[in-house]
Design an enzyme around this catalytic site. Sequence first.
Site, mmCIF file in Angstrom:
data_model
loop_
_atom_site.group_PDB
_atom_site.id
_atom_site.type_symbol
_atom_site.label_atom_id
_atom_site.label_comp_id
_atom_site.label_asym_id
_atom_site.label_seq_id
_atom_site.Cartn_x
_atom_site.Cartn_y
_atom_site.Cartn_z
ATOM 1 N N LYS A 83 44.118 36.670 35.602
ATOM 2 C CA LYS A 83 42.737 37.063 35.896
ATOM 3 C C LYS A 83 41.801 36.072 35.220
ATOM 4 C CE LYS A 83 39.753 41.191 35.413
ATOM 5 N NZ LYS A 83 39.710 42.588 34.873
ATOM 6 N N SER A 158 38.429 45.992 38.238
ATOM 7 C CA SER A 158 37.907 44.653 38.417
ATOM 8 C C SER A 158 38.992 43.594 38.614
ATOM 9 C CB SER A 158 37.050 44.282 37.209
ATOM 10 O OG SER A 158 37.830 44.284 36.027
ATOM 11 N N SER A 182 40.642 48.956 34.992
ATOM 12 C CA SER A 182 40.694 47.766 35.847
ATOM 13 C C SER A 182 42.068 47.154 36.076
ATOM 14 C CB SER A 182 39.765 46.688 35.310
ATOM 15 O OG SER A 182 38.446 46.999 35.654
HETATM 16 N N1 GLN Z 1 35.205 50.036 36.763
HETATM 17 C C1 GLN Z 1 34.913 50.182 35.361
HETATM 18 C C2 GLN Z 1 33.629 49.457 35.054
HETATM 19 O O1 GLN Z 1 33.011 49.020 35.948
HETATM 20 C C3 GLN Z 1 36.054 49.666 34.535
HETATM 21 C C4 GLN Z 1 36.110 48.200 34.553
HETATM 22 C C5 GLN Z 1 37.225 47.650 33.710
HETATM 23 O O2 GLN Z 1 38.158 48.348 33.352
HETATM 24 N N2 GLN Z 1 37.074 46.390 33.362
HETATM 25 O O3 GLN Z 1 33.241 49.319 33.943
#
Ligand code: GLN
Length: 519
Positions: A83, A158, A182
């Site tokens: 990532k 994400s 994420s």
């Molecule tokens: N979807 C969550 C957010 O927008 C978690 C994102 C993540 O785990 N990086 O913060």
Amino acid sequence: MTTSPAGTDVTGTDAAELVRLLAAGEVTSVEVTRAYLDRIATEDGELGAYLHVDPEAALARAEQMDGVAGERGFLTGLPVALKDVVVTEGVPTTSGSKILQGWRPPYDATVAARLKAAGTVLLGKTNMDEFAMGSSTENSAYRVTRNPWDPERIPGGSSGGSSAAVAAGLAPWAIGTDTGGSIRQPAALTGLVGHKPTYGSVSRYGLIAFSSSLDQAGPMARTVLDAALLHEAIGGYDPMDSTSIAAPLPLLSESARRGARGDLAGLKVGVVRELGGDGHAEGYEPGVLARFGEAVALLEGLGAEVREVSCPAFDLALPAYYLIAPSEASSNLARFDGVRFGLRVGDDGSHDLDEVMALTREQGFGPEVKRRIILGTYALSSGYYEAYYGQAQKVRTLISRDFNAAFGSDGGQGVDVLLSPTTPTVAFPLGARVDDPVAMYAADLCTLPASLAGMPAISVPCGLSDGLPVGLQVMAPALADDRCYRVAAALEAAQDAARGSRFLDQLPRRTAGSEEGAA
Ligand code: GLN
């Protein structure tokens, strides 16, 4: 079709099998790497999983790894995707943001360094929501990533570039990061296994920080065993991370193998009522709840003792997370000032330093990132701090207490693991939630409690609803990541046996030169 000398389609192969093929000399790293690069070249234009691929560098590294045959490490020659939040020496790293466009870091994150030391080949950096803020990868400043199960749907977020790449066979496995879900949410929505390790058990050194008290890197893979193997390669104490736990990792791949043998006799399993149970099913799709229920019954059939457990504070996880994470983000993102890294706007002599910083941040950050910075700055401001950040921290304590009560660490209900669906719904259509942040945030309903309490949690496929993958989440006490792998592997093995094939074999695969799915 990309084939190895043995005639198998290498890009649909589990990483554990690739390890074997490489070690036995049945394939070379160059052949394996080229197979993934070919698939990336033909398919990633549409899929959008990668932000950066350097085929020449990958093949040069593969060639080098083929040459070290004598002193090979366990993962020598195996490709991996990272990532783009993982800092990689000399390789562009943007965290999905325009503000870091053009930045080539001068060092490797510990996760990247460990994978390098293990002999892996970097295939590329994967797309993500900007600074990991999002649940659909639609907040990337660069491109849209599609779900290989249905290109009109999101791959989760994400870590959606990583999930799409692995599901589509554009990488054998990948690293994701998980702050509130994420890794687990995109894994669930693309039919992968994704594990968020116990907070502090995988180094955060060199992960571009979003919310430092929550961020963890972890594996995204085709099988539970693959995830365990990748986790073992990156995990363990790191003096470069002040929150790193000085304890050995539990035996993860061994637990996955044990779980796959299918005996869960005596294992006490709690199903969390607040995550889709009676009176708490609003927003959960019936197909998700049905697959979840069937999976729980399957685990019971393997000898698990199942009971319902109530964790009342889990209902407050969403508002608490959306105060804590933006608060920490507003502080972490202060370092992007147009002076030290990446983009600089207005540096033409007509603006003073403050204006350059303001213009850079105005143009460099996308709307969701700005929303979080404003929210976090507000929540931390004097006069509101206690009412927002302070309250959210108290909720966090309540959530930890619910976990401790469930796991019996305070003399409570005494289950070994907790289960829930990973997400309330299957992958939603592209664009469906972009204008509704609260609906987008709801995608993390089930994953947030383990994040806030620092507990390990895995997502494992548990079937299809309307042809789209559904994930089951296994949560365990801190440092008991091995239990997640054991239970997930038992479920995976039982389902594979019932189906007569691996979960991802159900995904219609596109092959080079063919637009239709091919077996
Ligand atoms: N979807 C969550 C957010 O927008 C978690 C994102 C993540 O785990 N990086 O913060």
